[in-house]
Structures are given as C-alpha cells and as structure tokens.
Design a protein around this motif. Structure first.
Motif, mmCIF file in Angstrom:
data_model
loop_
_atom_site.group_PDB
_atom_site.id
_atom_site.type_symbol
_atom_site.label_atom_id
_atom_site.label_comp_id
_atom_site.label_asym_id
_atom_site.label_seq_id
_atom_site.Cartn_x
_atom_site.Cartn_y
_atom_site.Cartn_z
ATOM 1 N N SER A 170 0.848 -1.188 0.000
ATOM 2 C CA SER A 170 0.000 0.000 0.000
ATOM 3 C C SER A 170 0.892 1.250 0.000
ATOM 4 O O SER A 170 1.958 1.261 0.605
ATOM 5 C CB SER A 170 -0.909 -0.014 1.220
ATOM 6 O OG SER A 170 -0.161 -0.252 2.396
ATOM 7 N N ASN A 181 1.512 4.082 1.367
ATOM 8 C CA ASN A 181 1.500 4.989 2.511
ATOM 9 C C ASN A 181 2.820 4.866 3.254
ATOM 10 O O ASN A 181 3.446 3.817 3.208
ATOM 11 C CB ASN A 181 0.355 4.613 3.465
ATOM 12 C CG ASN A 181 0.375 3.135 3.808
ATOM 13 O OD1 ASN A 181 -0.013 2.291 2.996
ATOM 14 N ND2 ASN A 181 0.863 2.801 4.989
ATOM 15 N N SER A 233 -3.796 3.188 4.974
ATOM 16 C CA SER A 233 -3.631 2.959 3.530
ATOM 17 C C SER A 233 -4.379 4.012 2.708
ATOM 18 O O SER A 233 -5.438 4.480 3.096
ATOM 19 C CB SER A 233 -4.164 1.579 3.157
ATOM 20 O OG SER A 233 -3.346 0.581 3.703
ATOM 21 N N HIS A 261 -0.363 -1.181 12.726
ATOM 22 C CA HIS A 261 0.042 -0.927 11.343
ATOM 23 C C HIS A 261 -0.787 0.168 10.673
ATOM 24 O O HIS A 261 -0.334 0.789 9.722
ATOM 25 C CB HIS A 261 -0.091 -2.231 10.570
ATOM 26 C CG HIS A 261 0.500 -2.188 9.199
ATOM 27 N ND1 HIS A 261 1.855 -2.189 8.991
ATOM 28 C CD2 HIS A 261 -0.065 -2.136 7.970
ATOM 29 C CE1 HIS A 261 2.087 -2.143 7.698
ATOM 30 N NE2 HIS A 261 0.947 -2.114 7.051
HETATM 31 MG MG MG Z 1 0.000 -1.778 4.002
#
Ligand code: MG
Ligand code: TXA
Length: 323
Positions: free
Chosen positions: A140, A142, A148, A232
């Motif tokens: 992703s 980011n 994300s 995360h």
């Molecule tokens: Mg990710």
C-alpha cells in the motif's frame, strides 16, 4: 516532488517506462493505491522500503496480469487454482511457494520461500502491468505505519516528496477501499493470513470448507502474515472502539442509522451496509484525524460478519498502543 498524472493511456505508458527504469510508480487498484516497482529488480524493490520508511523488510505482494503470468513465478496447488479461478482478477492474494527459476527479486519474499501474488482488476493497474511488461511489487502506498491510501491525493500527502517516486497515476477513489484478503497454505491448508476485501464466507463457499486459522500453531513471533504489525494502520488520534455513546472530547466514526448526535461525526454507512463502510473506512479515518485536534475518535460497533471482519481488524490495529 512526484508528478501526479491523470491515468490516461499516455500517462500509463510513461509510468510503465519509469517502472522498467527502476523507479517507483503509485497506482490505483480496486483495493487501495499501491507503491509499485519492477519486482525483478532488487534495487527498485529496495527503494520501496526506503520510500515507505519501513522499519524492516516485510514481504511484498507481486501483481501480475493473469493467472498464467502468476504460474511463471509460483507453484499452485488445487485449492489455490480454485481460488484464482473464482476471484482473479480481484481482491484476493495467494501466498505460494516460489518457483526455483523465477526472476523475482528475493527481496519481495523477504527471506521466505513463498511469494504473495495477485491479479488486480482495476483498469489502471491492468494497463500499467501491460505498459511495464514486468511483474510489479507493491505494498500500500502509505508511509510505514499509516492508514492505507484510497485516493491519489492521499498518496501525494504521504509520499509526494519521496525522491524514489516518479509518478502517481490518478484513477479516482478505490472502489473496495480495503486491502486484499491474504490466503496462505501452511501445510497445504488454505488459511486466512489477513482479512480483507473478499469476505471469509465467500472464500469458504468456493472451497466448500472452513479456512484454517493463521494464529494456530504459529508460535511466539510467528504471525503467518509478517506484515500484520499490531499498530500498522494507525491514524494520529487515539481511537475508542465499540462506542455506544460519545464523550465531549471525542469525534465520532458512526455506523448505521442509530448514530448518537455529535458535533463532529462521519458515518461509514448510514444504512448499515458493510461494503459501503469498507470503501469509506480509510478516507473517513483520515478526515476525522485531520479535524480531531487532540480529541479521541469514538468508533461505533461494526458487526463482525462478512467484510466487518476486515474492518474490525483494521480498527483494532488503529486503536492498538503505538510501539
Ligand atoms: Mg499496508
Ligand atoms: O490490496 C492490497 O493487498 C494492496 C494492493 C496495493 O495490492 N497491497 C498491500 O500490500 O496491502 P502490503 O505490503 O501493505 O501488505 C501485504 C501483506 C502483508 O500483511 C504481508 O505480510 C503479507 O501480505 N505477505 C506478503 N508476502 C507474504 C509471504 N510471502 N508470506 C506471508 N505473508 C505475506
């Protein structure tokens, strides 16, 4: 500064050439925006980690044009074939053994003998794969530890100044809005490693039996999906989950028709539709975070069925203590 281009045929050709030159391109998929590199180029793959500021090498998802292309890189089993037939192109990732002669960088596997691979459905992702003529490794798009991105503007906000990033292809908002569901086959048993855009029950219906449990027998450190760090998906603000009421020092992330009154609130889906909620989740977390000014984000309960499992997984991570 990365150049943000509307995803025309011409822009996609330029972006494909940049991938072949070892540079990074952010692009939309049906799940979230990916930060893409030539998956056969070690240095290009390494620059993904550099750009994201990842604390360590997590294995990355490799994107390919079709199942035939996937078969050049990984060894399928019968159940993986079944899932590929049912869900590709689309929001499901299969973790399978690497073929000995695959040209894929070892770094995409981060030391494992498997590769996570998927065939995206988004027109821009497909066009970029065709233009690049390479498998594309993409997490992703980011910075590490952040929510994300589901729009090109989110990508520019987080990674726009990363020197490794040549282009952001703008193909609008991602229709699903949640990362792909990751399925691995430890000891040959199809196992849910990360809940995501395709709900567990849809997958179990195709298989004809229940998915294995990723946490069973995976030991201490041993989360089967190594990227699943607790915090995360953290926004800057603190989160309070399963909120039935709202306090004065909170903004509200609502779900369903019975949202309490709040000075600042957004509703994932006023009608209680989990698909709509999934598509809105990351954009609304960002929007509330931007106006919270130190207030906590209270999140109403989300039913844990269908896509609710993946939504609750991301919310739990966003609420986890920061490490
Ligand atoms: Mg990710
Ligand atoms: O929807 C998505 O999956 C997006 C778009 C861009 O395709 N990508 C994405 O990538 O979410 P990333 O890097 O943020 O997440 C990849 C997940 C992580 O949980 C990682 O641990 C797991 O896939 N994964 C990758 N390779 C693996 C492997 N060989 N074995 C087990 N898990 C793996």
């Amino acid at each position: 500064m990365a150049e943000c281009l509307s995803a025309t045929a011409e822009a996609t050709e330029k972006a494909g050439a940049a991938i072949r030159e070892g540079r990074l391109v952010a692009f939309p998929t049906e799940t979230v925006y990916g930060l893409g590199a030539d998956a056969t180029n070690d240095e290009a793959v390494a620059s993904i980690f550099e750009a994201k500021g990842r604390p360590r090498f997590n294995p990355l998802i490799v994107h390919v044009a079709d199942t035939q292309a996937a078969e050049e890189h990984v060894v399928f089993n019968a159940e993986a074939e079944k899932l590929a037939r049912a869900f590709w192109p689309g929001g499901i990732t299969l973790v399978l053994p690497r073929k000995a002669d695959t040209p894929l960088s070892l770094l995409v596997s981060a030391g494992l003998d498997t590769v996570a691979i998927r065939v995206p459905a988004h027109e821009t992702a497909k066009a970029l794969l065709e233009a690049a003529k390479r498998p594309i490794a993409a997490p992703s798009a980011n910075p590490s530890g952040r929510v994300s991105p589901t729009t090109a503007a989110h990508v520019m906000e987080g990674l726009g100044t990363a020197p490794q990033l040549a282009y952001v292809l703008d193909g609008g908002a991602c229709p699903l809005g949640l990362e792909s569901t990751v399925i691995g086959f430890p000891e040959g048993i199809p196992t849910l490693l990360r809940p995501g855009a395709v709900a567990r029950d849809e997958i179990e219906k195709v298989l004809g039996h229940a998915l294995g449990d990723a946490d069973a027998g995976s030991g201490e450190e041993g989360r089967a999906s190594p990227g699943q760090l607790e915090s995360h998906y953290a926004p800057g603000s603190a989160l309070r989950l399963n909120a039935e009421t709202i306090a004065a020092d909170e903004v509200l992330l609502a779900f369903g028709p019975r949202a309490p009154d709040a000075e600042t609130s957004m509703n994932l889906s006023a009608s209680g539709d989990l698909k709509e909620a999934a598509a809105n989740l990351f954009a609304m977390l960002r929007a509330l975070d931007a106006v919270a000014e130190g207030r906590r984000i209270a999140v109403m309960p989300i039913p844990d069925k269908g896509l609710g499992e993946a939504i609750n997984d991301r919310l739990k991570r966003a609420a986890a203590p920061r490490g």
